[in-house]
Design a protein around this motif. Structure first.
Motif, mmCIF file in Angstrom:
data_model
loop_
_atom_site.group_PDB
_atom_site.id
_atom_site.type_symbol
_atom_site.label_atom_id
_atom_site.label_comp_id
_atom_site.label_asym_id
_atom_site.label_seq_id
_atom_site.Cartn_x
_atom_site.Cartn_y
_atom_site.Cartn_z
ATOM 1 N N ILE A 171 90.153 155.696 94.505
ATOM 2 C CA ILE A 171 91.164 156.488 95.205
ATOM 3 C C ILE A 171 90.906 157.959 94.915
ATOM 4 O O ILE A 171 90.909 158.383 93.755
ATOM 5 N N THR A 172 90.683 158.730 95.984
ATOM 6 C CA THR A 172 90.409 160.165 95.835
ATOM 7 C C THR A 172 91.561 161.035 96.298
ATOM 8 O O THR A 172 91.538 162.252 96.101
ATOM 9 N N ASP A 173 92.559 160.431 96.917
ATOM 10 C CA ASP A 173 93.719 161.187 97.396
ATOM 11 C C ASP A 173 94.569 161.603 96.193
ATOM 12 O O ASP A 173 95.202 160.766 95.542
ATOM 13 N N GLN A 174 94.592 162.913 95.912
ATOM 14 C CA GLN A 174 95.302 163.404 94.735
ATOM 15 C C GLN A 174 96.796 163.159 94.836
ATOM 16 O O GLN A 174 97.474 162.979 93.811
ATOM 17 N N ASN A 175 97.342 163.124 96.052
ATOM 18 C CA ASN A 175 98.770 162.842 96.218
ATOM 19 C C ASN A 175 99.113 161.437 95.716
ATOM 20 O O ASN A 175 100.154 161.227 95.089
ATOM 21 N N VAL A 176 98.220 160.481 96.010
ATOM 22 C CA VAL A 176 98.436 159.112 95.546
ATOM 23 C C VAL A 176 98.358 159.057 94.025
ATOM 24 O O VAL A 176 99.208 158.451 93.360
ATOM 25 N N ILE A 177 97.351 159.726 93.463
ATOM 26 C CA ILE A 177 97.159 159.710 92.002
ATOM 27 C C ILE A 177 98.348 160.345 91.293
ATOM 28 O O ILE A 177 98.863 159.809 90.299
ATOM 29 N N ASN A 178 98.807 161.486 91.814
ATOM 30 C CA ASN A 178 99.946 162.165 91.187
ATOM 31 C C ASN A 178 101.217 161.329 91.273
ATOM 32 O O ASN A 178 101.997 161.249 90.312
ATOM 33 N N LYS A 179 101.435 160.704 92.423
ATOM 34 C CA LYS A 179 102.622 159.858 92.581
ATOM 35 C C LYS A 179 102.534 158.646 91.653
ATOM 36 O O LYS A 179 103.536 158.248 91.038
ATOM 37 N N TYR A 180 101.346 158.092 91.550
ATOM 38 C CA TYR A 180 101.151 156.946 90.646
ATOM 39 C C TYR A 180 101.496 157.337 89.202
ATOM 40 O O TYR A 180 102.205 156.614 88.497
ATOM 41 N N LYS A 181 100.993 158.488 88.769
ATOM 42 C CA LYS A 181 101.272 158.946 87.403
ATOM 43 C C LYS A 181 102.762 159.169 87.188
ATOM 44 O O LYS A 181 103.303 158.857 86.112
ATOM 45 N N GLU A 182 103.416 159.697 88.207
ATOM 46 C CA GLU A 182 104.854 159.967 88.088
ATOM 47 C C GLU A 182 105.638 158.656 87.957
ATOM 48 O O GLU A 182 106.541 158.540 87.126
ATOM 49 N N ILE A 183 105.270 157.648 88.769
ATOM 50 C CA ILE A 183 105.939 156.352 88.686
ATOM 51 C C ILE A 183 105.659 155.698 87.338
ATOM 52 O O ILE A 183 106.553 155.120 86.700
ATOM 53 N N LYS A 184 104.419 155.811 86.895
ATOM 54 C CA LYS A 184 104.031 155.222 85.609
ATOM 55 C C LYS A 184 104.806 155.853 84.456
ATOM 56 O O LYS A 184 105.238 155.155 83.526
ATOM 57 N N TYR A 190 106.081 150.362 91.583
ATOM 58 C CA TYR A 190 104.870 150.829 92.250
ATOM 59 C C TYR A 190 104.888 150.581 93.754
ATOM 60 O O TYR A 190 104.036 151.099 94.477
ATOM 61 N N ASN A 191 105.844 149.797 94.232
ATOM 62 C CA ASN A 191 105.960 149.615 95.682
ATOM 63 C C ASN A 191 106.307 150.921 96.391
ATOM 64 O O ASN A 191 106.130 151.038 97.607
ATOM 65 N N GLU A 192 106.786 151.908 95.632
ATOM 66 C CA GLU A 192 107.057 153.221 96.210
ATOM 67 C C GLU A 192 105.772 153.870 96.737
ATOM 68 O O GLU A 192 105.823 154.781 97.567
ATOM 69 N N LEU A 193 104.632 153.407 96.261
ATOM 70 C CA LEU A 193 103.345 153.969 96.689
ATOM 71 C C LEU A 193 102.893 153.474 98.055
ATOM 72 O O LEU A 193 102.016 154.065 98.668
ATOM 73 N N GLN A 194 103.467 152.360 98.519
ATOM 74 C CA GLN A 194 102.926 151.679 99.693
ATOM 75 C C GLN A 194 102.728 152.592 100.896
ATOM 76 O O GLN A 194 101.719 152.521 101.586
ATOM 77 N N SER A 195 103.667 153.486 101.146
ATOM 78 C CA SER A 195 103.562 154.354 102.324
ATOM 79 C C SER A 195 102.428 155.366 102.199
ATOM 80 O O SER A 195 101.988 155.935 103.205
#
Length: 424
Positions: A171-184, A190-195
């Motif tokens: 995964i190279t999309d920084q928005n996804v990575i940042n959101k993942y870290k925030e949820i973690k 983690y279903n918040e990431l689906q969109s």
């Protein structure tokens, strides 16, 4: 006439009988909520009219015309809504979900079975990619075994019906990575990431699972792609999953694999205190991070006076007019900042400082004789050996001669042509 009139009345009655159920269906709205990683979902039907003193039940079919064979009690309802719960592992539901991506729900009054509240209403049976297994995220290096309790479970597909495949994609999309870290960080869902995640699966380069099994005809499948899980590099990955259907539809999804490095906090950012930039040129500022290995180096830039100079997201400064402005760089979380005072100065003139102060190429003969000088002057006096006038330019001379030849040839040809035509 009477027969025609009777036929018209029959057609009108038939049309009304046909259109009324469709109008009723159009007023019903359905909201889908996937509430588990095993694909279980609830469908809330609103815009219905229910008798709160009665019980209601529903049936699921593959097609709009199929008759409901089994009815299931609705436990969540009120006067205007009813919630249908399609729980994973129910044989009847899995048979439909494995076969089609659109199913049909019928709701009836259990106390008065002939009273149909919702008649074969279409619902979306697709499973979100992050919800096809009992895992949303696993850590790199996780080990699996050959038992159901120690494997990846896929409730709607089993070994009798399908073959399982996988592959990794970073995964190279920084928005996804940042959101993942925030949820973690907050131990969230983690279903918040689906969109934010991909919905287009790869079309090639699939690898077979190391182990894939199922209990029987209508039981869940389970197994593991490899053990331990091993992604190619550090970072966050999709572990794409593909189950090739055998007389059932294909299934795609993924589990996220976490191989991110530990977070290294940012202590400070620094910039040069002052910088000059000439009009007509640009200047790029590069911030210094401490420690240099800090994990998050995402920053934002701003200028205190954009009429003097602007700055883009890469720290590139574009001057607009003479003056000074303060350029500020800020960490992504807003806690660390650094500033630089940038002064816009007039453009300097270059190449005009030929004062003859001993430099080669001086032309005013100010006193010193330079070895190897080719300026054509000696101590301020004209060199009598220097040629005067314009030197011939060979290329121009050849061009002129060529032009003369072409013009002359053209004139002769035109004259001869004209003379011949006049003699006809």
């Amino acid at each position: 006439m009477k027969k025609t009139k009777s036929l018209m009345i029959a057609l009108i009655i038939g049309f009304i009988l046909f259109i009324l159920p469709n109008i009723s269906q159009a007023a019903v709205n359905v909201t889908k909520n996937v509430y588990s990683n095993n694909g279980s979902a609830k469908y809330q039907f609103t815009g219905v009219e229910l008798n709160t003193s009665h019980d209601y039940e529903f049936g699921l079919t593959k097609t709009e015309s199929e008759e409901v064979k089994n009815w299931h009690l609705i436990t969540e309802k009120d006067a205007t809504s009813a919630t249908v719960d399609l729980t994973a592992g129910t044989t009847e539901f899995t048979d439909v979900i494995r076969a089609v991506s659109t199913g049909y729900i019928t709701i009836r009054d259990k106390n008065e079975p002939t009273t149909i509240v919702v008649n074969h209403h279409a619902i979306d049976l697709s499973i979100p990619y992050l919800n096809i297994t009992n895992y949303s995220v696993i850590n790199n290096g996780k080990e699996f075994g050959s038992s159901e309790s120690n494997g990846i479970q896929i409730n709607f597909w089993n070994a009798i019906y399908s073959q399982a495949y996988y592959q990794y994609e970073k995964i190279t999309d920084q928005n996804v990575i940042n959101k993942y870290k925030e949820i973690k960080s907050r131990n969230g869902n983690y279903n918040e990431l689906q969109s934010l995640l991909k919905t287009q699966a790869p079309t090639s380069n699939w690898n077979s699972w190391h182990y894939w099994n199922g209990y029987g005809f209508n039981e869940p499948g389970f197994g593991y792609p490899q053990s331990p899980i091993s992604v190619p590099d550090t970072g966050l990955y999709y572990m794409w999953i593909y189950l090739a259907g055998n007389n059932i539809r294909n299934l795609y999804g993924y589990i996220l694999v976490d191989n991110l490095q530990p977070e290294i906090a940012l202590d400070s950012i620094s910039l040069p205190k002052t910088q000059n930039v000439e009009l007509g040129k640009t200047l790029t500022l590069t911030p210094t991070f401490s420690p240099s290995t800090t994990t998050n180096k995402i920053v934002t830039w701003s200028s205190s006076d954009e009429s003097v100079a602007t700055v883009d997201n890469a720290g590139k400064i574009t001057p607009k007019k003479l003056g000074s402005t303060i350029i500020t760089v800020t960490s992504q979380d807003g806690t660390k900042k650094a500033t630089c005072t940038v002064t816009v100065v007039a453009a300097s003139s270059s190449g005009n400082n030929n004062s003859g102060n001993g430099s080669s190429g001086g032309s005013n003969g100010s006193g010193s004789s330079n070895s190897g000088s080719t300026t054509g002057s000696t101590n301020g006096k004209k060199d009598p050996t220097t040629a005067t006038g314009s030197l011939p330019y060979t290329g121009v001379s050849i061009g002129i001669i060529t032009m003369i030849i072409l013009v002359t040839s053209g004139g002769i040809y035109t004259y001869l042509r004209y003379k011949r035509l006049r003699g006809i």
